[in-house]
Design an enzyme around this catalytic site. Structure first.
Site, PDB file in Angstrom:
ATOM      1  N   GLN A 114      52.714  46.445  35.224  1.00 46.50           N
ATOM      2  CA  GLN A 114      52.204  46.245  36.577  1.00 46.50           C
ATOM      3  C   GLN A 114      52.252  47.515  37.428  1.00 46.50           C
ATOM      4  OE1 GLN A 114      54.013  42.664  38.318  1.00 46.50           O
ATOM      5  NE2 GLN A 114      52.436  41.421  37.328  1.00 46.50           N
ATOM      6  N   MET A 467      20.897  33.221  51.436  1.00 45.81           N
ATOM      7  CA  MET A 467      20.325  34.441  51.994  1.00 45.81           C
ATOM      8  C   MET A 467      19.566  35.235  50.939  1.00 45.81           C
ATOM      9  SD  MET A 467      19.780  36.046  54.761  1.00 45.81           S
ATOM     10  CE  MET A 467      20.992  35.804  56.063  1.00 45.81           C
TER      11      MET A 467
END
Length: 553
Positions: A114, A467
């Site tokens: 990580q 849209m």
């Protein structure tokens, strides 16, 4: 006295006046959360469903208050999940501080578990960022982050703290909260010249943007408009800053703005841009924008002057300070001829037709505004629903229309609604979303349910990415490529499964009944409103166009 780095972080946040953090724990920051355990009576922590939700919530907190929102995330994927939220805040100049944990300095650069170079990733989308390598610099770095985030042109700042710094010990003494004073680079002669330009103009027009909101200069702007009788329009980021009842308020400008405001810019002899950056959704064709006007620009950020449109005169500084000092130099005028021309332009404004049989977006938004008055917060996601909300939200206070304008982030709305409601518990918060946007971060409904954060989410469902489909209709000869969004989601069952209250409506009467009932329940609400897939946002000026390319139907 010496404290662990984790506790220094929490104590410094308290010193800065932070009352709420939005975040998600993990290994690299577990010690910060352990320290937070001892201060839970002083700092409220909202555990979102993921870190993107935390970033959007911190953003919504900042937009609705002007304070600096705070998000907390662990290293690696926790930090990268913040990126879209940070970029959203950066594009709209929203004050936010994100604190991330990282692997110990001894493991950085070794592809550790990580590990991520989050300062490198976020460098282009933060106002500034820090990697704290020395425990003795931790307190002052966090303080600097808050000053940078909320000074000048506001924006997000990231502070990355490696695990060894979080665990190390250092001296800590409480320090007073940093006060962010407005600064300006202009001189008196510049203001005198600006006043002369305004006073001599015959057809002036004001175009105001998010800088007016950020600088809290609504009153000064309205005083300027009133004294010199200057008509004005606003961008998406400046909804609410103009007096709704003022005949000089010409509403939103740009691609889906009022016909009258776009024609006003086309015919003005002076365009005064205040806290606005000539975005490509307003100045769609920079070579033909305001063709007959001298253009002046007032902005806190020097780099915005001449960036998108070359201006004739620029003043750099805090908008509130500029307008306050400019106002005494401005003459009182009665621009009857110019205002008569503009009134004629208003007769050309697009007026949608009502319907009792099918749901019309404008009727939905009109009813919400009518029912709640002006003292509520409307949040939107991005798409057709965003524009309908902007066009018809009615009388609303500054900092009460929250939307991702610059980055256009679908999925922004629910997290931002959580942040806005936590910051303004006394105000109703209504999210206007679309079926596409809502599915992106609908997991945050569970966050609202968990904490009792009442949000009324109106989902305009046309079973399409509306849209994009609209562009495919008007500009791509009805070639509807992958905008079909026909999911089988049952919004009523979904709400029930999350612990919320759900409704589904097909007519305006059903919507009114559902919305009225939603105001009475004490849990978050999802109201599905079924609209026609061919419903379009009008008026529309295509990208790169001018008023000559205006589409009205």
């Amino acid at each position: 006295m010496k404290y662990k780095g984790a506790e220094i972080i929490i104590k410094t946040l308290i010193d800065q006046g932070v009352d709420t953090i939005f975040g998600y724990p993990g290994g690299a920051i577990i010690d910060i959360y352990d320290a937070l355990y001892d201060y839970k009576d002083k700092i409220n922590h909202i555990l979102t469903c993921d870190e993107q939700g935390a970033a959007h919530a911190a953003d919504g907190y900042g937009r609705s208050t002007g304070k600096t929102g705070v998000a907390l995330a662990t290293s690696g994927p926790g930090a990268t999940n913040l990126v879209t939220g940070i970029a959203t805040a950066f594009m709209d100049s929203i004050p936010m501080v994100c604190i991330t944990g990282n692997v110990p300095m001894s493991l950085i650069g070794k592809d550790s578990f990580q590990e991520i170079y989050i300062t490198g990733i976020t460098m282009p989308i933060t106002k500034h960022n820090f990697l704290v390598s020395d425990i003795n610099e931790l307190q002052d770095t966090i303080r600097r982050a808050f000053k940078i985030a909320n000074t000048g042109r506001k924006g997000p700042v990231l502070v990355d703290v490696p695990k060894n710094v979080i665990l190390d010990y250092a001296e800590y003494e409480p320090k007073e909260k940093i006060v962010c004073e407005p600064k300006s680079d202009y001189n008196l002669d510049e203001l005198k010249e600006l006043a002369e330009i305004i006073n001599k103009s015959e057809r002036p027009f004001i175009y105001c943007g998010g800088g007016v909101t950020a600088s809290e200069s609504y009153k000064e702007l309205r005083d300027l408009i009133k004294k010199n009788k200057i008509p004005a329009c606003n961008t998406l980021m400046a909804i609410g800053v103009l007096d709704y009842d003022d005949e000089l308020n010409f509403g939103m400008v740009g691609m889906h703005g009022k016909v009258s405001s776009n024609y006003a810019i086309e015919n003005a002899d002076l365009l005064i841009a205040i806290g606005a950056r000539f975005s490509d959704r307003v100045a769609l064709n920079t070579k033909k924008f305001a063709p007959h006007a001298k253009i002046v620009q007032l902005d806190i950020d020097k780099s915005e002057i001449d960036k998108n449109v070359l201006v004739d005169f620029g003043v750099v500084g805090d908008i509130k300070v500029i307008l306050r000092n400019l106002l005494p130099m401005i003459e009182e005028r009665n621009r009857s001829e110019w205002l008569a021309t503009l009134r004629d332009f208003k007769t050309r404004d697009y007026v949608p037709k009502d319907s009792d049989e099918i749901l019309k977006p404008h009727q939905i938004i009109n009813y919400v505004s009518e029912k709640l008055g002006e003292d509520f917060i409307m949040v939107t996601d991005v798409g057709q629903h965003q524009m309908w909300a902007a066009q018809y939200c009615g009388k609303i206070h500054p900092r009460s229309f929250l939307t991702s304008a610059g980055l256009g982030t679908m999925g922004f709305g629910y997290g931002a609604s959580i942040g806005a409601k936590v910051a303004n518990p006394e105000k109703p918060v209504v999210l206007v979303s679309g079926d596409g946007s809502f599915h992106m971060n609908m997991n945050e409904v569970t966050t609202a349910v968990k904490y009792g954060i009442k949000i009324i989410a109106i989902v305009m469902n046309n079973d399409n990415l509306g849209m994009v489909r609209q562009w495919q209709h008007f500009l791509y000869e009805d070639r509807y490529s992958h905008t079909d969004n026909k999911k089988k989601t049952d919004y009523v069952k979904l709400a029930d499964a999350f612990g919320a209250k759900g409704y589904s409506c097909s007519t305006i009467e059903e919507f009114k009944e559902s919305f009225n009932d939603s105001l009475k329940v004490d849990v978050p609400v999802i109201i599905e409103v079924k609209i026609d897939e061919d419903e379009a946002v009008l008026p529309m000026i295509p990208a790169g166009g001018t008023v000559d390319d205006l589409i009205l139907g």
